[in-house]
Scaffold this active site. Structure first.
Site, short mmCIF file in Angstrom:
data_model
loop_
_atom_site.label_atom_id
_atom_site.label_comp_id
_atom_site.label_asym_id
_atom_site.label_seq_id
_atom_site.Cartn_x
_atom_site.Cartn_y
_atom_site.Cartn_z
N HIS A 298 18.63 -69.69 -50.14
CA HIS A 298 19.20 -69.72 -51.49
C HIS A 298 18.94 -71.07 -52.15
CE1 HIS A 298 22.35 -68.47 -54.51
NE2 HIS A 298 22.34 -69.78 -54.70
N GLU A 299 19.27 -72.15 -51.43
CA GLU A 299 19.07 -73.49 -52.02
C GLU A 299 17.59 -73.80 -52.20
OE1 GLU A 299 21.66 -74.85 -53.27
OE2 GLU A 299 22.92 -73.33 -52.34
N GLU A 321 21.16 -68.48 -60.58
CA GLU A 321 21.89 -67.96 -59.44
C GLU A 321 21.50 -66.53 -59.06
OE1 GLU A 321 23.19 -70.02 -57.74
OE2 GLU A 321 23.70 -71.68 -59.08
N TYR A 374 26.23 -64.27 -59.63
CA TYR A 374 25.23 -64.35 -58.56
C TYR A 374 24.76 -62.95 -58.15
CZ TYR A 374 26.67 -69.23 -57.68
OH TYR A 374 26.94 -70.58 -57.79
#
Length: 451
Positions: A298-299, A321, A374
């Protein structure tokens, strides 16, 4: 548009015009470069700085403002001349000795000192924060003024040079390429360059007693700063990061920066944080069992979506997101976990049980980081993938990244490009998924696994 000759200068706006966070950021100029020379003492949490801000006036200015919270400002110069200044809330108002013409490049130098503190907000404390032994910066969305004077809006992206001096036992990690490290009598000076256009909230400083870990190679150097006690667990938990970069590069286009660094603090953190070319995790995210691997990808995905492509207004945050969340599902497909269509069905069921009172295209300031932004953002992408097919969908994502590289983006630009790739009008589709609070049904067909 240039002002007519002879038009008297006016004060620059103390607002960015952002629909969610209008009080942050400023009008009347655009920043080209920040040069920060910082000295930090860990024990007393004392930061002294000299910020040199190179900017261009977008109108004739008698005054302009910068965002800065706390600190005592000792001196302000504009083009080398002393300037008058006042403080009002988190605004530093500067009146140059001579008005600035429209289109003129100018240099503002601010000298300041104090005890940095995070900025309080509805999402918690944001910005420069003390660790048990060190410090970290997590600025999204409005924490940058907690450590340097800036135009704090994501659309005003600039280049950076940051020099930071602190006690030698500490490792300093700053978003950018390390160009110099000079050891003195008990202190070390670290210098970093960030040449790519970068939003203020994506600049980060991490200070701690870390060991360096080099990760397997790839398209760019990968390094990490972690507590010694977590080194082996980290190697396991982040051991597939090279494969993640390869996958995302294949699906979205080449990794957009010259390096990628991971920092793991010795303290626990509620959530990981992305920065430009860097991601920051807490000790609780490393357990030697890859429990939090979805957060690793994700990051990493934010380096494309959020960092390289940065929202022009905070209301478009689903473009950050939702895309990073969908990258989690794509990695799950690639690594032998549930396919994206399975995860989409699961999360659709979860969101169906939540209130239908949020517009993903404009969630409002209080809900910028709502789970529904998200997950429904990711569901929107999966529904689009099923609607137009893999070939058109992944071509769309690659063109989206390539066409806006190191720039700013909006929902309208994405939906327009999506319609071009679909060869069809998608207005009703995006209205249902992004503008209507009611959750649409997922398409019946199943998208194949991305390979």
């Amino acid at each position: 548009m240039a002002r007519a000759q002879g038009t008297p200068p006016t004060p620059g706006a103390e607002t960015s015009g952002d629909s969610c966070l209008p009080a942050h950021g400023n009008g009347g100029y655009r920043v080209r470069h920040y040069d920060l020379d910082l000295d930090y003492r860990v024990g007393p949490n004392r930061l002294s700085g000299r910020a040199t801000v190179t900017a261009v006036a977008t109108q004739a200015l008698s005054r302009f403002s910068l965002d800065l919270t706390g600190f005592r400002v000792n001196r302000v110069l504009v083009d080398g001349r002393p300037a008058r200044f006042t403080r009002h809330g988190h605004k530093l108002r500067v009146r140059p000795a001579r008005p600035l013409p429209d289109g003129a490049e100018f240099v503002a130098e601010v000298r300041y000192v104090g005890n940095p503190r995070p900025v309080a907000g509805p999402w918690g404390d944001i910005g420069w924060d003390e660790l048990t032994d060190g410090a970290l910066v997590a600025s999204q969305p409005v924490g940058a003024p907690s450590w340097f004077p800036c135009n704090d809006h994501p659309a005003d992206k600039a280049a950076y040079r940051i020099a930071l001096t602190t006690a030698s036992p500490y490792t300093v990690a700053v978003t950018g390429r390390l160009t110099e490290r000079t050891r003195g009598a008990g202190t070390t000076r670290w210098v970093f360059e960030r040449p790519e256009p970068t939003a203020t909230y994506l600049m980060s400083v991490q200070i701690g007693q870390y060991v360096d870990v080099t990760l397997p190679g790839g398209p760019v150097p990968q390094r990490a700063a972690v507590p010694a006690r977590l080194r082996e667990s980290f190697r396991h938990d982040f051991g597939r990061q090279r494969a993640m970069i390869d996958l995302l590069g294949r699906l979205f286009g080449p990794y957009p920066f010259g390096e990628y660094q991971v920092v793991v603090t010795d303290d626990d953190l509620d959530d990981p944080v992305e920065a430009q070319g860097m991601s920051v995790f807490g000790a609780n995210h490393v357990d030697g069992r890859r429990t939090h691997e979805r957060l690793v990808v994700h990051e990493l995905a934010h380096q494309w979506f959020g960092n390289c492509l940065t929202v022009a207004d905070w209301r478009h945050i689903w473009l950050n997101e939702g895309f990073a969340t969908y990258a989690e599902w794509l990695w799950s497909e690639e690594s032998g976990g549930p396919a994206a269509r399975v995860l989409a069905r699961e999360w659709h069921g979860v969101l169906a049980g939540k209130p239908a009172d949020l517009r993903i295209a404009d969630p409002g300031a209080a809900h910028l980081f709502d789970e529904r932004v998200y997950k429904r953002g990711a569901l929107t992408l999966h529904a689009l993938r099923e609607r137009i097919g893999d070939a058109a969908f992944f071509a769309l994502l690659r063109n989206w990244v390539a066409g806006h590289r190191h720039g700013t983006v909006t929902t309208e630009r994405f939906t327009t490009l999506a319609a071009e790739h679909a060869g069809a009008d998608l207005g009703e589709f995006f209205t249902e998924w992004l503008d209507d609070p009611r959750l649409p049904e997922l398409p019946d067909q199943e998208a194949p696994v991305a390979r």
